[in-house]
Scaffold this active site. Structure first.
Site, PDB file in Angstrom:
ATOM      1  N   TYR A 102       0.269  -1.402   0.121  1.00  0.00           N
ATOM      2  CA  TYR A 102       0.096  -0.041   0.390  1.00  0.00           C
ATOM      3  C   TYR A 102       0.975   2.025   0.155  1.00  0.00           C
ATOM      4  O   TYR A 102       0.615   2.066  -0.883  1.00  0.00           O
ATOM      5  CB  TYR A 102      -1.033   0.118   1.271  1.00  0.00           C
ATOM      6  CG  TYR A 102      -1.976  -0.542   0.986  1.00  0.00           C
ATOM      7  CD1 TYR A 102      -2.227  -2.066  -0.213  1.00  0.00           C
ATOM      8  CD2 TYR A 102      -3.472  -1.559   2.634  1.00  0.00           C
ATOM      9  CE1 TYR A 102      -3.306  -2.579   0.239  1.00  0.00           C
ATOM     10  CE2 TYR A 102      -4.095  -1.913   3.029  1.00  0.00           C
ATOM     11  CZ  TYR A 102      -4.064  -2.663   1.241  1.00  0.00           C
ATOM     12  OH  TYR A 102      -5.089  -3.982   1.485  1.00  0.00           O
ATOM     13  N   HIS A 129      -1.727 -11.821   1.899  1.00  0.00           N
ATOM     14  CA  HIS A 129      -2.839 -10.910   1.143  1.00  0.00           C
ATOM     15  C   HIS A 129      -3.107 -11.573  -0.051  1.00  0.00           C
ATOM     16  O   HIS A 129      -2.414 -11.539  -0.644  1.00  0.00           O
ATOM     17  CB  HIS A 129      -1.598  -9.905   0.841  1.00  0.00           C
ATOM     18  CG  HIS A 129      -2.338  -8.164   0.351  1.00  0.00           C
ATOM     19  ND1 HIS A 129      -1.475  -7.340   0.099  1.00  0.00           N
ATOM     20  CD2 HIS A 129      -3.900  -8.257   0.277  1.00  0.00           C
ATOM     21  CE1 HIS A 129      -2.490  -6.302   0.305  1.00  0.00           C
ATOM     22  NE2 HIS A 129      -3.779  -7.077  -0.328  1.00  0.00           N
TER      23      HIS A 129
HETATM   24  N1  LIG Z   1      -7.658  -8.409  -0.665  1.00  0.00           N
HETATM   25  C1  LIG Z   1      -7.251  -7.150   0.954  1.00  0.00           C
HETATM   26  O1  LIG Z   1      -6.186  -7.277   1.544  1.00  0.00           O
HETATM   27  C2  LIG Z   1      -7.700  -5.853   0.916  1.00  0.00           C
HETATM   28  C3  LIG Z   1      -8.175  -5.520  -0.182  1.00  0.00           C
HETATM   29  C4  LIG Z   1      -9.394  -4.758   0.066  1.00  0.00           C
HETATM   30  C5  LIG Z   1      -9.206  -3.020   0.996  1.00  0.00           C
HETATM   31  N2  LIG Z   1      -9.008  -3.796   2.011  1.00  0.00           N
HETATM   32  C6  LIG Z   1      -8.887  -3.341   3.502  1.00  0.00           C
HETATM   33  O2  LIG Z   1      -9.455  -2.621   3.832  1.00  0.00           O
HETATM   34  C7  LIG Z   1      -9.699  -1.301   3.899  1.00  0.00           C
HETATM   35  C8  LIG Z   1     -10.788  -0.827   3.380  1.00  0.00           C
HETATM   36  O3  LIG Z   1     -11.387  -0.854   2.292  1.00  0.00           O
HETATM   37  P1  LIG Z   1     -11.320  -0.159   1.249  1.00  0.00           P
HETATM   38  O4  LIG Z   1     -10.280   1.092   1.547  1.00  0.00           O
HETATM   39  O5  LIG Z   1     -12.005  -0.038  -0.170  1.00  0.00           O
HETATM   40  O6  LIG Z   1     -12.781   0.531   2.416  1.00  0.00           O
HETATM   41  P2  LIG Z   1     -14.190   1.441   2.296  1.00  0.00           P
HETATM   42  O7  LIG Z   1     -14.928   2.023   3.212  1.00  0.00           O
HETATM   43  O8  LIG Z   1     -15.048  -0.226   1.314  1.00  0.00           O
HETATM   44  O9  LIG Z   1     -14.121   1.985   0.382  1.00  0.00           O
HETATM   45  C9  LIG Z   1     -13.418   3.214   0.790  1.00  0.00           C
HETATM   46  C10 LIG Z   1     -13.732   4.081  -0.625  1.00  0.00           C
HETATM   47  O10 LIG Z   1     -15.518   5.204  -0.470  1.00  0.00           O
HETATM   48  C11 LIG Z   1     -15.203   6.771  -0.224  1.00  0.00           C
HETATM   49  N3  LIG Z   1     -15.934   6.911   1.009  1.00  0.00           N
HETATM   50  C12 LIG Z   1     -15.713   5.944   1.775  1.00  0.00           C
HETATM   51  N4  LIG Z   1     -16.417   7.179   3.003  1.00  0.00           N
HETATM   52  C13 LIG Z   1     -16.650   8.255   2.293  1.00  0.00           C
HETATM   53  C14 LIG Z   1     -17.991   9.029   2.912  1.00  0.00           C
HETATM   54  N5  LIG Z   1     -18.124   9.007   3.777  1.00  0.00           N
HETATM   55  N6  LIG Z   1     -18.259   9.777   1.707  1.00  0.00           N
HETATM   56  C15 LIG Z   1     -18.269   9.526   0.218  1.00  0.00           C
HETATM   57  N7  LIG Z   1     -17.148   8.533  -0.085  1.00  0.00           N
HETATM   58  C16 LIG Z   1     -16.453   7.621   0.832  1.00  0.00           C
HETATM   59  C17 LIG Z   1     -13.448   6.649  -0.266  1.00  0.00           C
HETATM   60  O11 LIG Z   1     -13.625   7.998  -1.030  1.00  0.00           O
HETATM   61  P3  LIG Z   1     -12.509   9.438   0.082  1.00  0.00           P
HETATM   62  O12 LIG Z   1     -11.153   8.844   0.181  1.00  0.00           O
HETATM   63  O13 LIG Z   1     -13.012   9.862  -0.729  1.00  0.00           O
HETATM   64  O14 LIG Z   1     -13.056   8.920   1.467  1.00  0.00           O
HETATM   65  C18 LIG Z   1     -13.199   5.535  -1.192  1.00  0.00           C
HETATM   66  O15 LIG Z   1     -12.918   5.533  -2.376  1.00  0.00           O
HETATM   67  C19 LIG Z   1      -8.707  -0.108   3.221  1.00  0.00           C
HETATM   68  O16 LIG Z   1      -8.624   0.258   3.122  1.00  0.00           O
HETATM   69  C20 LIG Z   1      -7.527  -1.586   3.454  1.00  0.00           C
HETATM   70  O17 LIG Z   1      -7.381  -1.826   4.361  1.00  0.00           O
HETATM   71  C21 LIG Z   1      -7.764  -5.207   1.950  1.00  0.00           C
END
Ligand SMILES: NC(=O)c1ccc[n+]([C@@H]2O[C@H](COP(=O)([O-])OP(=O)(O)OC[C@H]3O[C@@H](n4cnc5c(N)ncnc54)[C@H](OP(=O)(O)O)[C@@H]3O)[C@@H](O)[C@H]2O)c1
Length: 314
Positions: free
Chosen positions: A59, A119
């Site tokens: 990341y 991962h």
């Molecule tokens: N296979 C894996 O290991 C894997 C894969 C994916 C994710 N992950 C982990 O899971 C975590 C969570 O997944 P994710 O980062 O995709 O998170 P998520 O919370 O499901 O979605 C994040 C997305 O939503 C937007 N967002 C968040 N809050 C918002 C709000 N209040 N209003 C409007 N848009 C909003 C963000 O944009 P903004 O920046 O504009 O808020 C971003 O584009 C990752 O950060 C990572 O640590 C692990």
């Protein structure tokens, strides 16, 4: 903040975890973005009571976490990071795990990792992961460099959770990370009964992603579901398919409703939220602490998406 116990690890974790990857990567979308902003975002989360930070060697946010937590009492934090799988044919995958861990420790400026994951393990990777990488992971655990072993699924490639269903027949993971959202709640039936049985901690990713934060993406996704017959024509308002969720739940935004949906799911321990925006972070943590969505809203969501297991919201 509210805290819970992360399965058999016994770790006390905040129910909201800061996701330092995903599309936002703490706002570090390209190399010119300010790491000061990312450090401030982590500190904001910590000030709001978050003690769970999730990152990965790929990341590019481990060193930012290292900066943000400098001088803090390490035992108050739960740090989760991940080792990318070695490609097939790699001559010494065990050594790769050892070297990867040392690099993560250095970047994070710490001497142990609470949860070290393999991962994005795809269904076909599991055998290799079990035979070649797990011995090295176990050795690191014995040496005290990692406290617990986790796995994260490759949700986009494996939205039906085949890897987790297969690997959870065995008792090898202390913690798992799975995709779960109102668009694809299939882990409820196929993963959570197994994590409960094994007492593995359960981290929820993809609660919102792009599908539930970008209205055009949601509209396109629902139009496709209607075209393929997965949702009945007339079952939703095509211009605003989830209008009933906001109208009948009091949620101010769809991301709020999406985080509330996940937070109150029995079987979910930590809901990860990923953002580069401080206002979103504040809203999201508040959302995770709000009550469950009302039953009629949950019923209608189940009617629309409850039987689907191919959406990721990516
Ligand atoms: N296979 C894996 O290991 C894997 C894969 C994916 C994710 N992950 C982990 O899971 C975590 C969570 O997944 P994710 O980062 O995709 O998170 P998520 O919370 O499901 O979605 C994040 C997305 O939503 C937007 N967002 C968040 N809050 C918002 C709000 N209040 N209003 C409007 N848009 C909003 C963000 O944009 P903004 O920046 O504009 O808020 C971003 O584009 C990752 O950060 C990572 O640590 C692990």
């Amino acid at each position: 903040m509210e805290y819970t116990t992360l399965g058999r690890t016994g770790l006390k974790v905040s129910v909201a975890g800061l996701g330092c990857g995903g599309p936002s990567r703490l706002g570090l979308r390209d190399a010119s973005d300010s790491t000061d902003h990312a450090v401030a975002l982590i500190k904001q989360a910590l000030d709001l009571g978050v003690n769970f930070l999730d990152t990965a060697e790929t990341y590019g946010t481990e060193s930012v976490i290292g900066k943000a937590i400098k001088g803090m009492a390490r035992e108050k934090l739960v740090i989760s990071t991940k080792k990318t799988l070695t490609p097939p044919g790699h001559p010494n995958p065990e050594e790769e795990v050892r070297v990867g861990l040392e690099q993560s420790l250095k970047q994070l400026d710490t001497d142990y990792i609470d949860i070290y994951h393999l991962h994005g393990v795809e269904p076909n990777d599991f055998d290799h992961a079990k035979k070649r990488l797990m011995p090295a992971m176990r050795r690191l655990k014995e040496q005290g460099k990692i406290r617990f072993i986790g796995v994260t699924e490759a949700f986009v490639e494996d939205p039906q959770h085949r890897m987790l269903q297969d690997s959870l027949k065995e008792d090898i993971w202390d913690v798992v990370m799975a995709g779960f959202s109102l668009l694809n709640p299939s882990a409820r039936k196929t993963v959570f009964p197994l994590t409960r049985q094994k007492r593995a901690g359960m981290l929820n990713m993809f609660a919102v992603r792009r599908g539930l934060s970008q209205p055009q993406r949601l509209k396109a996704m629902v139009a496709e579901l209607i075209n393929t017959g997965a949702i009945a024509r007339g079952a939703v308002n095509l211009d605003d398919p989830l209008d009933f969720v906001l109208r009948d739940s009091g949620a101010a935004t769809l991301p709020e409703a999406a985080y509330r949906f996940c937070r109150h799911e029995p079987g979910v321990d930590v809901v990860l939220t990923g953002t580069g925006n401080p206002a979103h972070l504040q809203e999201n943590i508040a959302a995770i602490l709000k009550p469950a969505l009302p039953r009629p809203v949950l019923d209608k969501l189940a009617e629309l998406f409850g039987k689907l297991d191919h959406l990721t919201g990516n």
